[in-house]
Scaffold this active site. Structure first.
Site, PDB file in Angstrom:
ATOM      1  N   ASP A  67       0.856  -1.188   0.000  1.00 42.68           N
ATOM      2  CA  ASP A  67       0.000   0.000   0.000  1.00 42.68           C
ATOM      3  C   ASP A  67       0.895   1.242   0.000  1.00 42.68           C
ATOM      4  OD1 ASP A  67      -2.273   1.573   0.282  1.00 42.68           O
ATOM      5  OD2 ASP A  67      -2.374   1.321   2.453  1.00 42.68           O
ATOM      6  N   ASP A 115      -9.011   3.934  -2.239  1.00 44.67           N
ATOM      7  CA  ASP A 115      -9.944   4.412  -1.208  1.00 44.67           C
ATOM      8  C   ASP A 115     -11.227   4.973  -1.802  1.00 44.67           C
ATOM      9  OD1 ASP A 115      -7.934   3.642   0.437  1.00 44.67           O
ATOM     10  OD2 ASP A 115      -7.274   5.672   0.948  1.00 44.67           O
ATOM     11  N   GLU A 173       2.719   4.893  -4.108  1.00 39.80           N
ATOM     12  CA  GLU A 173       2.735   5.791  -5.290  1.00 39.80           C
ATOM     13  C   GLU A 173       4.068   6.496  -5.451  1.00 39.80           C
ATOM     14  OE1 GLU A 173       0.362   5.696  -2.873  1.00 39.80           O
ATOM     15  OE2 GLU A 173      -0.861   4.374  -4.116  1.00 39.80           O
TER      16      GLU A 173
HETATM   17  C1  NOJ Z   1      -4.632   3.365   2.490  1.00 39.88           C
HETATM   18  C2  NOJ Z   1      -5.229   2.189   1.802  1.00 39.88           C
HETATM   19  O1  NOJ Z   1      -5.794   2.560   0.580  1.00 39.88           O
HETATM   20  C3  NOJ Z   1      -6.246   1.534   2.702  1.00 39.88           C
HETATM   21  O2  NOJ Z   1      -6.809   0.433   2.064  1.00 39.88           O
HETATM   22  C4  NOJ Z   1      -5.593   1.143   4.013  1.00 39.88           C
HETATM   23  O3  NOJ Z   1      -6.567   0.615   4.869  1.00 39.88           O
HETATM   24  C5  NOJ Z   1      -4.971   2.363   4.648  1.00 39.88           C
HETATM   25  N1  NOJ Z   1      -4.040   2.972   3.738  1.00 39.88           N
HETATM   26  C6  NOJ Z   1      -4.241   2.027   5.959  1.00 39.88           C
HETATM   27  O4  NOJ Z   1      -3.206   1.168   5.722  1.00 39.88           O
END
Ligand code: NOJ
Length: 830
Positions: free
Chosen positions: A436, A512, A439
């Protein structure tokens, strides 16, 4: 923001015109080279044109004599496809025409202004630099006033001055183009004259807007154009910030102009000539790699939230699935499971026995996935930090110091170079990974990411390879998992950021999203767009990441996501608990049904993934991929195919998705088929209209399942051990092809997998009269042994199909043959 400056500079122009010095032409084994001269500045570029045997043409433009090498994207292409030798077809002072593949394909290079046409069977398909937008800022020795750009409080120093590149390409006869993920937008790309270009710049965007061309977490610079008799691709291999303008001119000459602009690097553009969607997918996979074959468990249902609090919480959720009779395969742990956001470690208080937890799950054949972000806590007391630092594995700032940014571990966070992998303490073979924030996400950084003048391994500035950062983390993590098993087991890694080629390393999700209907709706074109650009194993957070879905939305989301490749429920730390049994018995029952139906379909999904892995065809396909001549499908993105065309299953869709899903019972048990999906994406819907395409493209309903039609039908089923590389290294797989023609069903088998799966029954729909005999050919012998039984039922084909849908395989219609055997040929004699 600096790249907007890039885009503006190029779009505003003036665009210098280039001259092709035709007498500099050199023909080589792999194509041709020319010098291009810009008469005013006297700057020269080197153009190479390389056609390949697989019907692609690569156009590469670099400075003729750069002051230092410009960045060329490494590691994305999986090998050079076999080149073609070209010969001169025609030559004049204005142009030269070169041909290959016995004259079927040609390129024509014009002297002034420089442009390059690609022709198939004498028809111009694509013109490179048709509008003269070729742009190439050459590297300079310092100093110049343009070298410093500011964005808010951020200053970006360009070591060798502005180095942007760009060009336009005209797609003749095309008025539909797709691709260029990741954007929360329609599948078909819009005309950008009314606003912003499509942006490819990987960013962590908080609750991203829908219907926007702003860049999201990942980028695939592949644009796919389609018209009834041709599918074509433009692959722009550049990892710096990139913009794409799309201009449709449908009424005039039916053409689409595409203008690509990138902040740096070289022009490296591969034109994929199709001619059909399947060839295009195969050409693209030959270039950037095939979808990794996932371990079978990864195609099941995944349960995630930020966060499951401790081991007892995980075990309770796990037990909840058993209590409520809901199948699932994987439970996930987000960042809170770590020791102070040090990835590869466990919080000693809440996760003191991680290996025992994994064994607990593994006893039920379930897996655990944990998160691992690409940043490190700045902690000289942590062994792994020290090792990475001593190994020189951290990104540096422009002054040469270790770059300090901010992310989950706090204000003093450091970032790994590309391509490092670490092993997690307490890892057992049933632990898998989630990448995660790659980017990379940098809190408070320019656009929430890393400054472009940060420096990576090899001295390359971040600007050159920004869009590759997540790709490399994904690659390193997958390779780490493979190494853990000594090379024998397939990895599973989910990534948020990606680039072309990421399909080789695992799955991608769309980040998200929000628990509202519009995000459910947009998930479909987003996933289709990923699917047609190679990233076949993709999905969206079920239920929406932010906020709390109402029960109806939650159920509809499960129903939609069960028809998408990666099927995971996930939500934010601020969202209420969302396990499927928390919303009352009706909701629990609906979700149970959907998840069970997903499991019924697993052999079908697995077979489709085998296809993606070997042919490049994605499991999810926009309708136009299967009905390429039916123009009514070209803009549809709320419906799609899972597998090939299969018309008769459609009638049920107009009623309700629950009913539609009950089809899966029968299909799942029979495996190998194709579905048209049209998920419900609005509240209160009891009826939906479904487009039934392709009526004039198929003569007969081409069923390709074990439920076959007594007409023309074919299909296949793929099986292997579901987890290792034995299918690849020892041919330990079973690929069974079924073929039905004129009352004869043929089963052929490829591979050497010893499996105990047997065919127990076979249903043939559409048999008009009761057959007098059913003959079974086994290894050349013709007989009907005692342990066969067959029944015949007369009813209309449509009602037979409907019966199958409603009752699964319990209620057969048509001719049923039952026997347990593997290598069989059945023949019905009327
Ligand atoms: C951002 C991610 O997109 C999300 O899925 C994750 O729960 C949070 N970071 C925390 O790690």
């Amino acid at each position: 923001m600096s790249a907007h400056v890039v885009a503006r500079r190029q779009i505003r122009g003036p665009n210098p015109q280039y001259r092709t010095l035709l007498d500099t032409m050199v023909l080589t084994e792999r194509g041709a080279r020319f010098e291009l001269l810009q008469p005013d500045s006297q700057k020269s570029l080197l153009l190479s044109v390389s056609p390949c045997k697989n019907n692609t043409v690569r156009i590469l433009i670099d400075e003729l004599q750069p002051i230092k090498a410009r960045y060329r994207v490494p590691d994305v292409l999986v090998g050079e496809p076999q080149g073609e030798r070209m010969s001169v077809e025609r030559q004049s002072k204005d142009s030269v025409t070169l041909s290959w593949s016995s004259g079927r394909h040609q390129v024509r290079v014009w002297h002034f202004p420089f442009r390059l046409e690609i022709l198939c069977e004498d028809e111009v398909m694509v013109t490179f630099n048709s509008k003269g937008k070729l742009w190439f800022e050459t590297l300079q020795e310092p100093p110049s006033s343009l070298w410093k750009e500011t964005f808010k409080e951020f200053v970006d120093i360009k070591a060798n001055g502005p180095s942007s590149i760009g060009s336009d390409l005209c797609l003749h006869g095309f008025s539909h183009v797709y691709g260029l993920p990741e954007h929360a937008d329609d599948l078909q790309l819009r005309d950008t004259r009314d606003g912003e270009p499509y942006r490819l710049y990987n960013l962590d965007v908080f609750a991203y807007d829908v219907y926007s061309r702003f860049g999201l977490y990942g980028s695939v610079p592949l644009l796919v154009a389609h018209k009834p008799d041709r599918t074509l691709g433009l692959f722009w291999l550049n990892a710096s910030e990139t913009y794409v303008n799309v201009h449709y001119s449908p009424s005039e000459h039916q053409q689409t102009d595409v203008h690509w602009l990138s902040e740096s690097g070289v022009i490296d553009c591969v034109v994929l000539l199709g001619p059909g969607p399947q060839q295009l997918f195969s050409q693209y996979a030959q270039l950037t790699g095939y979808q990794a074959l996932p371990p079978l468990f990864a195609l099941g249902y995944h349960q995630c939230r930020w966060n499951y609090n401790d081991e007892a919480d995980v075990k309770a959720v796990d037990a909840g699935f058993d209590q409520h009779d809901i199948p699932y395969d994987v439970i996930w742990l987000d960042i809170e499971h770590t020791d102070g956001k040090r990835y590869f470690t466990w919080d000693p208080e809440h996760f003191p026995e991680p290996a025992e937890l994994q064994h607990h799950l593994q006893r039920k054949k379930r897996k655990l996935v944990v998160i691992s972000d690409p940043h490190f806590k700045f902690d000289p007391g942590w062994l792994l930090y020290n090792e990475a630092r001593e190994g020189g594995h951290f990104v540096r700032d422009r002054e040469g110091q270790i770059y300090l940014g901010s992310c989950w571990p706090g204000n003093r966070t450091v970032f790994l170079w590309l391509n490092c992998s670490c092993l997690i303490q307490g890892s057992t073979p049933s632990l898998f990974l989630w990448n995660d924030m790659n980017e990379p996400s940098v809190f408070g950084g320019p656009e929430q990411t890393m400054p472009k003048d940060a420096v990576h391994h090899g001295g390359w500035e971040h600007r050159e390879l920004h869009n590759l950062y997540g790709f490399y983390q994904h690659m390193a993590t997958a390779e780490g998992l493979i190494a853990r098993s000594g090379g024998s087991e397939r990895p599973f890694v989910l990534t948020r950021s990606f680039f072309a080629g990421s399909q080789r390393y695992g799955a991608v999700w769309t980040g998200d999203n929000v628990a509202t209907w519009e995000y459910l709706e947009i998930s479909i074109p987003m996933i289709l767009s990923l699917s047609i650009t190679g990233i076949a194993f993709c999905g969206a957070d079920v239920g929406g990441f932010f906020r709390d879905p109402e029960p109806e939305l939650l159920v509809r989301w499960y129903q939609a996501a069960a028809l998408q490749p990666f099927f995971r429920s996930h939500c934010a730390i601020w969202s209420k608990r969302r396990e499927p049994w928390l919303f009352g018995e009706e909701v629990t029952a609906a979700i149970r049904t959907v998840i069970k139906q997903r499991y019924c379909l697993l052999p079908f999904w697995y077979t489709l993934f085998h296809q993606a892995h070997t042919s490049g065809l994605p499991p999810l396909r926009p309708l136009w991929v299967e009905f390429p001549r039916d123009e009514s499908t070209f803009s549809v993105d709320n419906q799609y195919m899972i597998g090939d065309e299969y018309l008769l299953f459609l009638h049920l869709l107009s009623v309700e998705l629950f009913l539609f899903l009950s089809w899966f019972n029968c299909l799942g048990r029979h495996a190998g088929g194709a579905l048209l999906a049209c998920p419900v994406i609005k509240p209160g819907v009891e009826e939906i209209k479904v487009l039934l395409p392709g009526s004039d493209e198929v003569n007969q309903p081409p069923g390709n399942t074990f439920i076959c039609f007594d007409g023309l039908a074919d299909g296949e089923l793929y099986l292997d051990d579901g987890h290792s590389f034995s299918y690849r290294d020892r041919k330990a797989f079973c690929l069974r092809r079924f073929n039905m023609l004129s009352g004869r069903l043929l089963c052929r088998e490829d591979g050497a997998f010893d499996c105990d799966t047997v065919i127990q029954s076979l249903t043939v729909l559409g048999v008009k009269n009761k057959p007098s005999t059913v003959v079974v050919h086994l290894s050349g012998e013709e007989h009907l042994p005692d342990n066969y039984s067959s029944t015949f039922k007369k009813q209309s084909l449509q009602s037979a199909v409907t019966d199958e849908a409603k009752t699964g395989c319990d209620k057969h219609s048509g001719q049923t043959i039952s026997r347990q055997d593997n290598n069989t040929q059945y023949k019905l004699k009327e």
